[in-house]
Design a protein around this motif. Structure first.
Motif, PDB file in Angstrom:
ATOM      1  N   LEU A  84      -1.714  -1.658  -0.341  1.00  0.00           N
ATOM      2  CA  LEU A  84      -2.063  -1.218  -1.689  1.00  0.00           C
ATOM      3  C   LEU A  84      -2.425   0.268  -1.665  1.00  0.00           C
ATOM      4  CD1 LEU A  84      -4.057  -4.332  -2.901  1.00  0.00           C
ATOM      5  CD2 LEU A  84      -1.738  -3.673  -3.476  1.00  0.00           C
ATOM      6  N   THR A  85      -2.308   0.910  -2.812  1.00  0.00           N
ATOM      7  CA  THR A  85      -2.482   2.357  -2.894  1.00  0.00           C
ATOM      8  C   THR A  85      -3.878   2.807  -2.487  1.00  0.00           C
ATOM      9  OG1 THR A  85      -0.818   2.476  -4.618  1.00  0.00           O
ATOM     10  CG2 THR A  85      -2.304   4.336  -4.436  1.00  0.00           C
ATOM     11  N   GLU A 109       3.179   8.185  -6.248  1.00  0.00           N
ATOM     12  CA  GLU A 109       4.256   7.205  -6.278  1.00  0.00           C
ATOM     13  C   GLU A 109       4.979   7.149  -4.954  1.00  0.00           C
ATOM     14  OE1 GLU A 109       6.782   7.968  -9.598  1.00  0.00           O
ATOM     15  OE2 GLU A 109       5.297   7.277 -11.031  1.00  0.00           O
ATOM     16  N   GLY A 110       5.025   8.270  -4.244  1.00  0.00           N
ATOM     17  CA  GLY A 110       5.673   8.296  -2.940  1.00  0.00           C
ATOM     18  C   GLY A 110       4.938   7.454  -1.913  1.00  0.00           C
ATOM     19  N   ASP A 111       3.613   7.276  -2.114  1.00  0.00           N
ATOM     20  CA  ASP A 111       2.830   6.459  -1.192  1.00  0.00           C
ATOM     21  C   ASP A 111       3.091   4.978  -1.388  1.00  0.00           C
ATOM     22  OD1 ASP A 111       1.686   8.672  -0.124  1.00  0.00           O
ATOM     23  OD2 ASP A 111      -0.189   8.523  -1.252  1.00  0.00           O
ATOM     24  N   GLN A 112       3.558   4.582  -2.573  1.00  0.00           N
ATOM     25  CA  GLN A 112       3.775   3.164  -2.826  1.00  0.00           C
ATOM     26  C   GLN A 112       5.034   2.695  -2.125  1.00  0.00           C
ATOM     27  OE1 GLN A 112       3.699   2.358  -6.964  1.00  0.00           O
ATOM     28  NE2 GLN A 112       1.634   3.138  -7.237  1.00  0.00           N
ATOM     29  N   ARG A 113       4.947   1.511  -1.582  1.00  0.00           N
ATOM     30  CA  ARG A 113       6.069   0.949  -0.839  1.00  0.00           C
ATOM     31  C   ARG A 113       6.824  -0.027  -1.698  1.00  0.00           C
ATOM     32  NH1 ARG A 113       2.822   3.019   2.328  1.00  0.00           N
ATOM     33  NH2 ARG A 113       1.452   2.406   3.817  1.00  0.00           N
ATOM     34  N   ILE A 134     -12.502  -7.212   1.803  1.00  0.00           N
ATOM     35  CA  ILE A 134     -11.542  -7.025   0.716  1.00  0.00           C
ATOM     36  C   ILE A 134     -10.807  -5.697   0.871  1.00  0.00           C
ATOM     37  CG2 ILE A 134     -11.289  -6.718  -1.790  1.00  0.00           C
ATOM     38  CD1 ILE A 134     -13.781  -8.630  -2.028  1.00  0.00           C
ATOM     39  N   VAL A 135     -11.545  -4.629   1.170  1.00  0.00           N
ATOM     40  CA  VAL A 135     -10.927  -3.307   1.347  1.00  0.00           C
ATOM     41  C   VAL A 135      -9.942  -3.324   2.508  1.00  0.00           C
ATOM     42  CG1 VAL A 135     -11.374  -0.917   2.048  1.00  0.00           C
ATOM     43  CG2 VAL A 135     -12.768  -1.989   0.262  1.00  0.00           C
ATOM     44  N   HIS A 136     -10.317  -3.925   3.625  1.00  0.00           N
ATOM     45  CA  HIS A 136      -9.423  -3.960   4.789  1.00  0.00           C
ATOM     46  C   HIS A 136      -8.171  -4.802   4.512  1.00  0.00           C
ATOM     47  CE1 HIS A 136     -11.800  -1.652   7.660  1.00  0.00           C
ATOM     48  NE2 HIS A 136     -12.837  -2.132   7.013  1.00  0.00           N
ATOM     49  N   ARG A 137      -8.327  -5.894   3.769  1.00  0.00           N
ATOM     50  CA  ARG A 137      -7.151  -6.696   3.398  1.00  0.00           C
ATOM     51  C   ARG A 137      -6.240  -5.909   2.463  1.00  0.00           C
ATOM     52  NH1 ARG A 137      -7.799 -12.970   3.288  1.00  0.00           N
ATOM     53  NH2 ARG A 137      -9.166 -13.270   5.075  1.00  0.00           N
ATOM     54  N   ALA A 138      -6.824  -5.172   1.530  1.00  0.00           N
ATOM     55  CA  ALA A 138      -6.024  -4.354   0.617  1.00  0.00           C
ATOM     56  C   ALA A 138      -5.265  -3.280   1.398  1.00  0.00           C
ATOM     57  CB  ALA A 138      -6.917  -3.713  -0.445  1.00  0.00           C
ATOM     58  N   HIS A 139      -5.910  -2.700   2.385  1.00  0.00           N
ATOM     59  CA  HIS A 139      -5.254  -1.686   3.217  1.00  0.00           C
ATOM     60  C   HIS A 139      -4.089  -2.288   3.993  1.00  0.00           C
ATOM     61  CE1 HIS A 139      -4.946   0.999   6.806  1.00  0.00           C
ATOM     62  NE2 HIS A 139      -4.948   1.907   5.826  1.00  0.00           N
ATOM     63  N   ARG A 140      -4.328  -3.449   4.624  1.00  0.00           N
ATOM     64  CA  ARG A 140      -3.256  -4.110   5.376  1.00  0.00           C
ATOM     65  C   ARG A 140      -2.103  -4.528   4.463  1.00  0.00           C
ATOM     66  NH1 ARG A 140      -7.665  -6.577   8.064  1.00  0.00           N
ATOM     67  NH2 ARG A 140      -7.375  -8.481   6.865  1.00  0.00           N
ATOM     68  N   ALA A 141      -2.415  -4.838   3.204  1.00  0.00           N
ATOM     69  CA  ALA A 141      -1.382  -5.247   2.247  1.00  0.00           C
ATOM     70  C   ALA A 141      -0.593  -4.051   1.714  1.00  0.00           C
ATOM     71  CB  ALA A 141      -2.014  -6.021   1.089  1.00  0.00           C
ATOM     72  N   ASP A 156      -3.276  -0.372  -8.684  1.00  0.00           N
ATOM     73  CA  ASP A 156      -1.903  -0.309  -8.197  1.00  0.00           C
ATOM     74  C   ASP A 156      -1.004  -0.903  -9.278  1.00  0.00           C
ATOM     75  OD1 ASP A 156       0.401  -0.151  -6.528  1.00  0.00           O
ATOM     76  OD2 ASP A 156      -0.854  -0.468  -4.771  1.00  0.00           O
ATOM     77  N   THR A 157       0.259  -1.067  -8.980  1.00  0.00           N
ATOM     78  CA  THR A 157       1.163  -1.680  -9.944  1.00  0.00           C
ATOM     79  C   THR A 157       0.772  -3.136 -10.149  1.00  0.00           C
ATOM     80  OG1 THR A 157       2.748  -2.409  -8.284  1.00  0.00           O
ATOM     81  CG2 THR A 157       3.067  -0.193  -9.214  1.00  0.00           C
ATOM     82  N   GLU A 158       1.121  -3.679 -11.303  1.00  0.00           N
ATOM     83  CA  GLU A 158       0.783  -5.075 -11.584  1.00  0.00           C
ATOM     84  C   GLU A 158       1.409  -6.008 -10.551  1.00  0.00           C
ATOM     85  OE1 GLU A 158       0.802  -8.421 -15.118  1.00  0.00           O
ATOM     86  OE2 GLU A 158       1.659  -6.444 -15.526  1.00  0.00           O
ATOM     87  N   GLU A 159       2.642  -5.755 -10.201  1.00  0.00           N
ATOM     88  CA  GLU A 159       3.348  -6.598  -9.228  1.00  0.00           C
ATOM     89  C   GLU A 159       2.613  -6.631  -7.883  1.00  0.00           C
ATOM     90  OE1 GLU A 159       7.774  -6.899  -7.158  1.00  0.00           O
ATOM     91  OE2 GLU A 159       7.249  -5.124  -8.318  1.00  0.00           O
TER      92      GLU A 159
END
Length: 120
Positions: free
Chosen positions: A39-40, A116-120, A30-37, A77-80
């Motif tokens: 997420l913050t 916020e700068g880290d979010q894409r 789950i953590v690795h998928r979140a990283h690849r996606a 992270d953001t809801e979206e």
């Protein structure tokens, strides 16, 4: 210092520490998928005692019951962005509990701007 807040969503995935996906710990997947996606961030918290749908208490205090301990994967992270990540969890066929909760992220001075700068 002035605290500034912004809305976010906390995704919590509760699984057993023995749950696996393709011979890897489910929580790590789950953590690795979140990283690849993109997420913050994501963190894994290991529990010492707990029970779930089967109503069996698992604890570190009894050596014979020291397996299947609870693990929580927490992502904020953001809801979206969190909702866009949910199909990744669906693929894993998780038997544990998954929750979404609205939260407020607190930033002090420039800290929030950096996050916020880290979010894409």
């Amino acid at each position: 210092m002035t605290a500034r807040t912004r809305p976010a969503v906390r995704l919590t995935v509760l699984v057993d520490d023995t749950d696996t996906w393709h011979h890897k710990p489910m929580c790590s997947e789950i953590v690795h998928r979140a990283h690849r996606a993109g997420l913050t961030g994501a963190s894994i918290f290991h529990g010492m005692e707990g029970f779930g749908g089967r109503q069996v208490v698992h604890t570190t205090r009894l050596l014979s019951m020291a397996d299947d301990l609870p693990v929580a994967v927490v992502i904020v992270d953001t809801e979206e962005r969190v909702r866009a990540f949910l199909p990744q969890l669906e693929e894993l066929d998780i038997e544990g509990l998954i929750t979404l909760e609205p939260v407020q992220v607190v930033g002090f001075d420039g800290a929030e701007d950096d996050a916020e700068g880290d979010q894409r």
